[in-house]
Enzyme design. Structure first.
Site, PDB file in Angstrom:
ATOM      1  CG  ASN A 136      -1.955  -1.070   1.225  1.00  0.00           C
ATOM      2  OD1 ASN A 136      -2.227  -1.676   0.195  1.00  0.00           O
ATOM      3  ND2 ASN A 136      -2.524  -1.336   2.377  1.00  0.00           N
ATOM      4  CG  PHE A 142      -6.482  -7.319   5.841  1.00  0.00           C
ATOM      5  CD1 PHE A 142      -6.231  -7.360   7.196  1.00  0.00           C
ATOM      6  CD2 PHE A 142      -7.284  -6.301   5.349  1.00  0.00           C
ATOM      7  CE1 PHE A 142      -6.770  -6.410   8.055  1.00  0.00           C
ATOM      8  CE2 PHE A 142      -7.826  -5.342   6.189  1.00  0.00           C
ATOM      9  CZ  PHE A 142      -7.562  -5.398   7.558  1.00  0.00           C
ATOM     10  CD  GLN A 174       2.955  -8.608  12.904  1.00  0.00           C
ATOM     11  OE1 GLN A 174       2.140  -8.979  13.736  1.00  0.00           O
ATOM     12  NE2 GLN A 174       3.444  -9.422  11.978  1.00  0.00           N
ATOM     13  N   GLY A 197      -6.851   9.906  13.169  1.00  0.00           N
ATOM     14  CA  GLY A 197      -8.073   9.876  12.382  1.00  0.00           C
ATOM     15  C   GLY A 197      -8.530  11.264  11.979  1.00  0.00           C
ATOM     16  N   GLY A 222      -6.619  14.471  12.966  1.00  0.00           N
ATOM     17  CA  GLY A 222      -5.340  14.854  12.380  1.00  0.00           C
ATOM     18  C   GLY A 222      -4.187  14.026  12.925  1.00  0.00           C
ATOM     19  N   GLY A 264      -4.180   4.787   6.768  1.00  0.00           N
ATOM     20  CA  GLY A 264      -2.920   5.082   7.445  1.00  0.00           C
ATOM     21  C   GLY A 264      -1.717   4.871   6.545  1.00  0.00           C
ATOM     22  CG  ASP A 265      -0.954   1.135   4.953  1.00  0.00           C
ATOM     23  OD1 ASP A 265      -0.260   1.172   5.982  1.00  0.00           O
ATOM     24  OD2 ASP A 265      -1.695   0.177   4.660  1.00  0.00           O
TER      25      ASP A 265
END
Length: 324
Positions: free
Chosen positions: A52, A102, A173, A225, A228, A256-257
């Site tokens: 991603n 996933f 992780q 989120g 910010g 997030g990626d």
């Protein structure tokens, strides 16, 4: 700046539940959960945090090197990323395992329940990052994302040995790693990425205070989120960077990626961390409007409009590498 991105490469199975998970949970029964959710949609998409981020960087004009492990069922995804300019030369193909999976269900409040099958990702630790970096001259930075834990540790040690600047981004992780393993992944990182939950988990498992982390990393970026992001550096005031707002939330998977891709891209063009966080926020919001983490298209006009509206004139240069 030439960036190597290490991390998972996966196929995403994304489903949407029209209700809210919390409405199905009964107080006093959380130790005996047996639930199923009738979902409205199923989308099968290319994913994995490493893939991603590499996708986002490539769409912004970089040629990142992707480092990870896949199965033989990966050809279509391989061709897709290669066609966009991602260097796939360091991707290991397993002879026996399937590409990681996933499987994620998102509810009406953007909460997610997910499972991850590692599959071929378990072979990522076989990859010698030192050999990879020596074979491809000109690398300036390594992003170490969620992957096989042994691979993450090996890549981190390699970067420290070679003196290669790196970002620590253990993300999912963190739930499985113990304190010593997390401390090893974080120590010496130029950048540390977490979200708010991961931040709390990292502090709890390592036993560190915030100041202990900032003694060991260059910059700590916490994504929040719609609120910010927070930028922290040792000896400097904490900086809050507002998010690029949107009224259209389609799928939070991979947002997030996308933030990381935008952040790394702007950093590579010489912008400071605040500018990089703004660029990351713009790309994250764009990703939020699409189903799947590798389907958004960084339209220059749309990015310019959202950056200017949120941060003012000149902010659009964050995506182009032009001086502010």
């Amino acid at each position: 700046m030439r960036i190597a991105v290490t991390g998972s490469i996966a196929t995403d199975h994304l489903m949407v539940f029209p209700g809210r998970f919390e409405d199905q949970l009964l107080a006093g029964q959380l130790g005996h959960i047996s639930l199923s959710f009738l979902v409205d949609t199923l989308d099968i998409r290319h994913g994995g945090v490493g893939a991603n981020i590499a996708y986002g960087l490539a769409r912004l004009g970089h040629r990142p090197l992707l480092v990870g492990a896949v199965g033989r069922d990966y050809e279509t995804h391989h061709a897709h990323l290669a066609s966009l300019g991602v260097d796939m030369g360091a991707v290991r193909v397993s002879a026996t395992r399937h590409t990681a999976r996933f499987i994620c269900t998102t509810d009406a409040s953007d909460n997610q329940l997910a499972s991850f099958y590692a599959g071929a990702m378990a072979e990522a630790s076989v990859i010698d990052l030192a050999d990879v970096l020596r074979a491809g001259a000109g690398f300036d930075f390594v992003h170490i994302g969620a992957d096989d834990p042994a691979a993450m540790a090996r890549h981190t040690r390699t970067c420290r040995t070679l003196g290669m600047p790196f970002a620590a981004d253990p993300s999912q992780q963190l739930a499985w790693l113990d304190g010593p393993a997390i401390r090893e992944l974080v120590d010496g990182a130029q950048l540390l990425f977490t979200n708010e939950y991961e931040r709390a988990l990292l502090l709890d498992k390592t036993g560190w205070h915030e100041r202990d982390v900032l003694d060991r990393v260059g910059t700590w970026i916490t994504t929040r989120g719609a609120k910010g992001s927070r930028i922290e550096r040792r000896g400097e005031p904490c900086v809050e960077v507002e998010a690029v707002p949107t009224t259209e939330s389609v799928d939070p998977t991979g947002v997030g990626d996308a933030f990381r891709a935008g952040f790394l891209s702007a950093t590579g063009h010489g912008h400071d961390v605040v500018g990089a966080a703004r660029a990351g926020s713009a790309l994250a919001t764009l990703a939020l409007r699409s189903v799947g983490p590798q389907t958004y298209e960084p339209d220059p006009g749309l990015l310019e409009e959202s950056l200017t509206a949120t941060y003012g004139p000149g902010a659009a240069a964050l995506m182009a590498g032009a001086p502010l």
